[in-house]
Design an enzyme around this catalytic site. Sequence first.
Site, PDB file in Angstrom:
ATOM      1  N   LYS A 157      72.520  39.727  55.546  1.00  0.00           N
ATOM      2  CA  LYS A 157      73.661  40.448  54.960  1.00  0.00           C
ATOM      3  C   LYS A 157      74.677  40.800  56.064  1.00  0.00           C
ATOM      4  CE  LYS A 157      74.714  43.344  51.022  1.00  0.00           C
ATOM      5  NZ  LYS A 157      75.506  42.343  50.307  1.00  0.00           N
TER       6      LYS A 157
HETATM    7  N1  PMP Z   1      72.926  37.477  47.305  1.00  0.00           N
HETATM    8  C1  PMP Z   1      74.019  37.826  48.011  1.00  0.00           C
HETATM    9  C2  PMP Z   1      74.661  36.823  48.883  1.00  0.00           C
HETATM   10  C3  PMP Z   1      74.547  39.126  47.881  1.00  0.00           C
HETATM   11  O1  PMP Z   1      75.626  39.481  48.568  1.00  0.00           O
HETATM   12  C4  PMP Z   1      73.912  40.033  47.012  1.00  0.00           C
HETATM   13  C5  PMP Z   1      74.487  41.416  46.825  1.00  0.00           C
HETATM   14  N2  PMP Z   1      74.008  42.307  47.778  1.00  0.00           N
HETATM   15  C6  PMP Z   1      72.769  39.628  46.326  1.00  0.00           C
HETATM   16  C7  PMP Z   1      72.301  38.344  46.494  1.00  0.00           C
HETATM   17  C8  PMP Z   1      72.000  40.592  45.466  1.00  0.00           C
HETATM   18  O2  PMP Z   1      71.276  41.458  46.293  1.00  0.00           O
HETATM   19  P1  PMP Z   1      70.897  42.942  45.822  1.00  0.00           P
HETATM   20  O3  PMP Z   1      70.177  42.796  44.566  1.00  0.00           O
HETATM   21  O4  PMP Z   1      70.051  43.458  46.923  1.00  0.00           O
HETATM   22  O5  PMP Z   1      72.171  43.664  45.673  1.00  0.00           O
END
Ligand code: PMP
Length: 307
Positions: A157
């Site tokens: 991230k």
């Molecule tokens: N994939 C990506 C590339 C993202 O940016 C996100 C959003 N955070 C997600 C998946 C979903 O992750 P989460 O459920 O932890 O928000």
Amino acid sequence: MEKPQYAFFEGKIVPISEAKIDIRTNSLQYGTAVFEGIRAYWCGDEKKMFVFRMREHYVRMLDNCKILFIQIPLSIDDLCRITVELLAKENYTEDAYIRPFCYFSSTRISPKLIDMETDIFIYTMPLGDYVDTTRPLKVCVSSWPRVSDGMTPPRGKISGAYVNTAFQKTEAIRNGFDEAIVLTSDGHVAEGSAMNLFHVKNGAVSTPPTTDDILEGVTRDAVITLLEKELHTPVRERKLDRTELYTADELFFCGTGAQIAGIASVDHRTIGDGGFGPVTKKLQHIYMRAVRNKLPGCERWCTEVKT
Ligand code: PMP
């Protein structure tokens, strides 16, 4: 009153107008920051706000800081306490989003991950739907492959990796779609532009494995649990081919922002009957109860913001 009013910046909560960074900030130059996106849900009937899976987001964030050598002198408990305090000060009566951001605050010029000061800021904002969840989405497969673990790890991230996301989302919108599904550089299905993906065929639910260049979604993990515990449907983590998307009975996205979003078509092929499939519909219902602390057994996922 316009919100947000506050941010956690340089170690304390300050008015948002005072939370300003130097234009020379190293992470601004090179995209070397790690961030999170967390949601807090307002329950109008109880007049209560709950943060959804806050601890899991901060566990992921500190893991990702480790990948980038970013040192944050705050524990998970500190981060949770500050977040709840920020939300309480804003006094929200609507759903909100929380954006923690860990970065190299040094003003020295050089793209590296060592010998520089690091810091964290956190701010919140009101946020309704990030993608439309009231109708299933028209989706394309992006011509921009996902960055890979050996380049700019999607698991991390990392702010700079979202240039890749921006290309994918922009291409989709410019071509008349709502969203994009992105493939790994070897052509397997990874995820949506900023959300994870699930596939349903003949009652079997699958999702790409965490080794296929996806973010290890907190919502993805919640969905796997909810499907197994509430809908008695096991989820297989396996590689998915692009053409499996076209013949799916159902496809849906999930993410903190996206929540549970149905998919009507992929590359102009209708999925199922083009409406919300039965698994998607049931999951949407269960998920929206879980995030508002209304699903027995899932209370541990919700942290109340007491004002
Ligand atoms: N994939 C990506 C590339 C993202 O940016 C996100 C959003 N955070 C997600 C998946 C979903 O992750 P989460 O459920 O932890 O928000």
